[in-house]
Structure formats: structure tokens, C-alpha cells
Motif scaffolding. Structure first.
Motif, short mmCIF file in Angstrom:
data_model
loop_
_atom_site.label_atom_id
_atom_site.label_comp_id
_atom_site.label_asym_id
_atom_site.label_seq_id
_atom_site.Cartn_x
_atom_site.Cartn_y
_atom_site.Cartn_z
N ILE A 72 0.83 -1.20 0.00
CA ILE A 72 0.00 0.00 0.00
C ILE A 72 0.87 1.25 0.00
N VAL A 73 1.86 1.28 0.88
CA VAL A 73 2.73 2.44 1.02
C VAL A 73 3.48 2.71 -0.29
N LYS A 74 4.13 1.68 -0.82
CA LYS A 74 4.99 1.90 -1.98
C LYS A 74 4.19 2.17 -3.27
N GLN A 75 3.08 1.47 -3.45
CA GLN A 75 2.30 1.69 -4.66
C GLN A 75 1.61 3.06 -4.65
N ASP A 76 1.19 3.51 -3.47
CA ASP A 76 0.58 4.83 -3.37
C ASP A 76 1.60 5.92 -3.66
N MET A 77 2.82 5.73 -3.16
CA MET A 77 3.87 6.71 -3.43
C MET A 77 4.24 6.74 -4.91
N LEU A 78 4.23 5.57 -5.56
CA LEU A 78 4.53 5.53 -6.99
C LEU A 78 3.51 6.34 -7.79
#
Length: 622
Positions: free
Chosen positions: A447-453
Motif C-alpha cells: 500500500i505504502v509503496k504503490q501509493d507513493m509511486l
């Protein structure tokens, strides 16, 4: 980081204030009394079959007491470990751990007797469930206990094995942990701090710390090798006595996973290795073009792979001029974070998925559930421990202010959220397998990494892609390497061979070549067998493939959350609540996945294939 950055230590008052507290002593006494009481009941039952009525009465009463026992045992055991893990040389904590180990031995004897009683009365169980529909949920757990009897020695042999483990495998495990937590270089820099330098933007520091790390391990190679050789030797001996064909069969059973599913998982990762090697080589080229490595050969035509000490290196944009190529303090990736900033970021990402997850994480911070300070005597890495008492958790990390530390916080809070979803379950269902234990934590990371992408562009997007791919490669490629290594160790130990440090270095080098291959250059790390504590955990052989399972299962869950939207949050919480009640295959079928089919794992890897393509395309254009 700012000078007023406050990195927290946890507050344990709601569990026990200290070992000498009346509450701890009282719970310990109750636990001992329950063990004695249930031991008498099971002994009285013997191996004879009971009438349906007497069995009904016995099992109802037993389950009530047994859940209380499990609740106390898990709470006391977790508390004993976490206080030790932040002060590994404290003799009071070490002595208490030994005491808890002995109590655990008595519990194991109960489990053996329980399996015998249930096996003798298995014909009464259908009627028991019919008469007590509220106990139907125990069917899976009780069936496991009965099957466990097939892999038990006699009661006296099991008791002796448990007692001997205190000066055997468990002692070797503690030795490795104590060595790692107390190693330091000539300037007093701890081993864990040297390990953390792998994430630093200074390429010279990364290599220097890698060299010091390997030297410290080499200096203690005899002790590490003795620990691993004897620990694994004990495991092989006991597995034979317990009728396990191999260590992997025992691990699959405890993971509630079929060999068919494991083979599908491993083969899918192996198929993807060329993609990961392409990523490693692309990163090596990127670091070389940006003058961000001190390796003489990494990223060259002659030696295209990446240096081991650069695997976690933050990447810089080689297209910037020298004056511009400075650390961007506004970048989420390269700048140092205060713990408060990390807290707010994780909360934002948790709330982006669901209010329930966000509220949980906020409460964890507010209640002092996190110990993030790096200090001597504290174990490295990160973990989550759950406590049935008050249904609460505690999280240990070693926070240095990197963005990867934020990912770690999200990961460990994901474990704790998993436990929170089981709040109204009996303690018998808190024991879910390693495979499913890593799913919630990895889902939180995703969730964290895909949202930041989604929010990033330009080179910041490449940085985030690199972070995601670095983490995914660790959980897939490096985990595969660990799987190969441990499998090879067991194969040699099963032949009766004694292994020394040279043998372990050889096996690790072979495993790295088989997994990383040309993705690594000639600068590797043959001592990784001494670093990873998972090899030394006596009851968790092959604590590697569950991470790969969790990573890819989380990818599947994430894809489903995108298609179903906010409503998926409820389904997700329900999936987590059932992880202690069924096999991996059955749980995943309930979630709509067939994990015995390699195609499921291939589809889950597809997200990373696309990221590698974008990353490599960028590097080619520079």
C-alpha cells in the motif's frame, strides 16, 4: 534529522511493569497451576476411549482451561523475549528465558498427551461438534493436534528432547543472537549499525562497512559455524525419530502448505530470475553512471552485476550536473526522516486503505507500542510480538531515518493489525502459520509503496521503483537463495557430515550463484549464513519461503483491492481473522485464489516485471 527528533522506546506497563511485579508473578503461578491441572486431567483420561457423554464434558472443560493457558503462555513468553531482546546481556532476563523454556517443555508434554487422548476418541468428535455447534470452529485445530501424534516420539523421549534443548539447539540459537547483538568495530560501531550502512548514500561507507561486517563475522566464524552445525544436526536427528522424511516436510506441515503449492511458488520465482538479474545489472549501471559506487568492476561489460554492498544503495540521477547532484532534502527517498514524520506518513498510508487500519496504527503509536531506538545490546532487524493479555502488540525496529525504515514500520504494524483482526477469537486460533503471518505485513508495505509511486514522477519515481524492486528482490531472490542454502545444509547433515565455516561459506556461495547469478558481480557475501537469525531458530526451519509466499499473496490481495475498492477492507479483515482456522489452500480459495496453480504466482510477479521494464528502459536512455 532534526535535533529534537525523539525516537521512542516502548511502554510495557499494560503488560507487566517488570519481572518482579506482582502481576507477572501471579500470572506465572496461574500458568504453572493450569499446566499441572490439565496434566492430571489428561493423565486420568489415558489412552482409552471415553463414552460420548464423558468425552463431551471433558473436552468442553478442557478447551476453556486450555485457552486460558495458551493466553497466559503466549503473553508471558512474548514479554520474556522482548525485554531480553533490548538488553541481551542482562543476566536476569536470560535466566527468566531459561525458566520460560522449561515451562514450555511442560506445555509440550501437555500437547503430546492431548494428541493421544483426541486420537483415542476421534470417533466421538463428530457428535461433539453436533452437540456443541459453537465448538465447530475447533475442528481444524483439533484435527491438526491428532495428526501431530503421528510425528511424536514416546512421551518420555519427547520430554527428554525438550529438556536437552535448553543446553542444545536453544543454547546455540541464543549464542548466535548474543554474538550478533554485541559485535562492534574498533570505534565501537555496533554490528547492526554497520548493517544499516548498506542503505547509506555514501558509497565508500557502504563498502567499508561491508568489509568490516565480513571481518567481524570471519573473526567469530568458529562460534557461528559450531552453532549452526550442531543446531541443524539436532534437528536432523529429531526429525528421523519423529518420522519426518525431511526437514522441508516438517516445515510444510507447520506452514499448513502442500508440497504442490511450494513447488508452484518456487518454480515461478525461478522462472523470473532472468528479470531480476536484468534489474540488478541495470542498477549497477545506474550507480556507475552517477558515480555512486566505489566498485571497480560492478556495472561494466566484464562484470555487469551489482556489488553486494550496493544492493540497498539509494540511486542518484546521473543526468544532473555536479552542482545539482546533491541530496534533495525534500525527496521522500533520499532525505533523513524524523520518527514523527515517519509516524505521520505511515498513518496517512494506512488511512488511505481503511479507517480501521488507520485508527489501529494511530492507537499503536499513542499507546507506546513501538521501540525504534538503535542502541547497544538490542537485537537487530525488526519484529512484532503479540500479547493475548489486553489483545495488544509490541513492535521492535531500529530506526535510522531512511525511507526503508518507514517501510519497516508499515510492515511490522501490518503484523500487529493482523493480530487485532483476531480480537474475539479464542487463544487456540492465534497460532497461524508463517506463510500467512507475512501476508498482512507485506500487504501494508505494498500500500505504502504503490501509493507513493502514483504520486511521483521524474527521477523520484525511479527512486521509488528502485526501493520497491530492491525490497521485492530481497523477498524473492534472496529468499530463494536462503531456501537453496538451507536445503543444501540439510542434505549434507542428513548424510551425517559435520560442517565447518568453510563448508557454510561454500554452500552460501553456491546458493548466491544459483539465485543471483550474474545479477551480482564478484564482490559477494559468503558469510550471510552467520548473519540471518532465521537459520538459527530451532522450531522454524526454512523460515524463508513464507516471506516469498506473503509477498506474492499480498500482491494478489492488492490487485483485488484495486478492483473492488473500499469494500475490500472488510473482506481483507475477515481473511486475516481466519488465518488460524484453516490451511493456506483453503483460506486462499475462500479469498478467490488457487495457490496450487503456478499461474497464480506468475500473475503476482507480473507487477514487478512491469516495474523492472520501466526501470531498465530508463537506464538504457541515459
Amino acid at each position: 534529522m532534526t535535533e529534537n527528533n525523539i525516537i521512542p522506546r516502548w511502554n510495557l506497563d499494560s503488560i507487566y511493569k517488570e519481572l518482579s511485579s506482582p502481576e507477572y508473578k501471579a500470572d506465572l503461578d496461574v500458568l504453572k497451576s493450569l499446566i499441572k491441572k490439565l496434566d492430571v486431567e489428561l493423565t486420568d483420561c489415558g489412552d482409552d476411549k471415553m463414552t460420548g457423554e464423558s468425552f463431551n464434558a471433558f473436552l468442553n472443560s478442557f478447551l476453556e482451561d486450555y485457552n486460558q493457558l495458551l493466553s497466559l503462555s503466549k503473553t508471558i513468553g512474548a514479554y520474556s523475549y522482548i525485554i531480553y531482546s533490548t538488553d541481551t546481556t542482562n543476566p536476569e532476563y536470560m535466566n527468566n528465558l531459561n525458566l520460560i523454556d522449561k515451562i514450555t517443555t511442560d506445555e509440550e508434554q501437555l500437547a503430546i498427551k492431548l494428541s493421544a487422548v483426541l486420537a483415542a476418541n476421534s470417533e466421538n468428535l463428530p457428535e461433539f461438534y453436533k452437540e456443541n455447534p459453537d465448538k465447530k470452529e475447533y475442528e481444524f485445530v483439533l484435527k491438526e493436534i491428532i495428526e501431530d501424534k503421528l510425528h511424536r516420539m514416546s512421551a518420555s523421549e519427547e520430554e527428554l528432547a525438550s529438556q536437552m534443548s535448553h543446553t542444545g539447539a536453544n543454547a546455540w540459537s541464543l549464542l548466535q543472537e548474543q554474538l550478533i547483538s554485541n559485535l562492534h568495530d574498533e570505534k565501537g560501531k555496533t554490528f547492526n549499525e554497520l548493517r544499516n550502512d548498506a542503505n547509506d548514500s555514501n558509497p565508500a561507507l557502504r563498502k567499508a562497512s561491508w568489509e568490516k561486517e565480513k571481518q567481524l563475522l570471519s573473526d567469530n566464524r568458529i562460534a557461528f559455524a559450531a552453532a549452526l552445525n550442531n543446531l541443524k544436526g539436532e534437528t536432523v536427528t529429531l526429525n528421523k525419530k519423529r518420522d519426518w522424511a525431511s526437514a522441508i516436510d516438517r516445515s510444510l506441515s507447520s506452514a499448513r502448505l502442500s508440497k504442490e503449492t511450494l513447488n508452484a511458488l518456487i518454480s515461478s520465482i525461478e522462472e523470473s530470475l532472468p528479470v531480476w538479474r536484468e534489474y540488478f545489472q541495470a542498477k549497477a549501471k545506474l550507480l556507475r553512471k552517477a558515480c555512486a559506487t566505489v566498485s571497480q568492476s560492478a556495472g561494466t561489460e566484464a562484470d555487469p552485476g551489482i556489488a553486494f554492498y550496493d544492493l540497498f544503495a539509494p540511486v542518484e540521477n546521473p543526468e544532473k550536473s555536479a552542482g545539482q547532484n546533491q541530496k534533495n532534502e525534500d525527496s521522500v527517498i533520499s532525505r533523513k526522516w524524523t520518527f514523527e514524520e515517519a509516524r505521520e506518513y505511515v498513518l496517512k498510508e494506512y488511512y488511505s486503505f481503511s479507517k480501521d487500519m488507520g485508527d489501529f496504527a494511530a492507537a499503536a503509536y499513542e499507546k507506546g507500542w513501538i521501540d525504534a531506538e538503535v542502541r547497544p545490546g538490542k537485537v537487530g532487524g525488526a519484529y512484532d510480538e503479540d500479547f493475548p493479555k489486553g489483545h495488544q502488540s509490541r513492535i521492535l525496529t531500529n530506526f535510522t531515518g531512511t525511507f526503508s525504515d518507514i517501510i519497516t514500520l508499515a510492515h511490522e504494524l501490518g503484523h500487529a493489525y493482523h493480530f487485532s483482526c483476531m480480537k474475539n477469537k479464542p487463544a487456540a486460533f492465534f497460532d497461524y502459520p508463517m506463510t500467512l503471518a507475512e501476508s498482512a505485513s507485506t500487504f501494508a508495505e505494498t500500500i505504502v509503496k504503490q501509493d507513493m509511486l502514483k504520486q511521483s514522477s521524474g527521477f523520484d519515481r525511479i527512486k521509488i521503483l528502485d526501493l520497491d524492486l530492491t525490497d521485492a528482490a530481497q523477498v524473492l531472490v534472496d529468499i530463494l537463495c536462503r531456501f537453496y542454502f538451507e536445503r543444501a545444509v540439510f542434505e549434507e547433515k542428513e548424510k551425517g557430515l559435520e560442517l565447518n565455516a568453510d563448508d557454510f561459506c561454500r554452500l552460501m556461495a553456491e546458493a548466491q550463484e544459483k539465485s543471483y547469478g550474474g545479477g551480482l558481480n564478484s564482490e559477494r557475501h559468503e558469510y550471510m549464513w552467520a548473519v540471518k537469525s532465521h537459520y538459527y531458530i530451532t522450531d522454524l526451519d526454512f523460515y524463508n519461503f513464507p516471506y516469498a509466499f506473503g509477498q506474492l499473496f499480498a500482491s494478489g490481495l492488492y490487485a483485488r483491492s484495486l478492483s473492488e475498492g473500499p469494500e475490500f477492507a472488510k473482506t481483507y479483515a475477515e481473511i486475516l481473522s481466519n488465518t488460524g482456522s484453516m490451511s493456506c489452500e483453503d483460506l486462499c480459495k475462500k479469498a478467490g485464489f488457487d495457490i496450487s496453480d503456478a499461474e497464480f504466482w506468475r500473475n503476482s510477479i507480473q507487477m514487478y516485471r512491469k516495474e523492472v521494464e520501466e526501470y531498465c528502459e530508463f537506464v538504457k536512455k541515459i
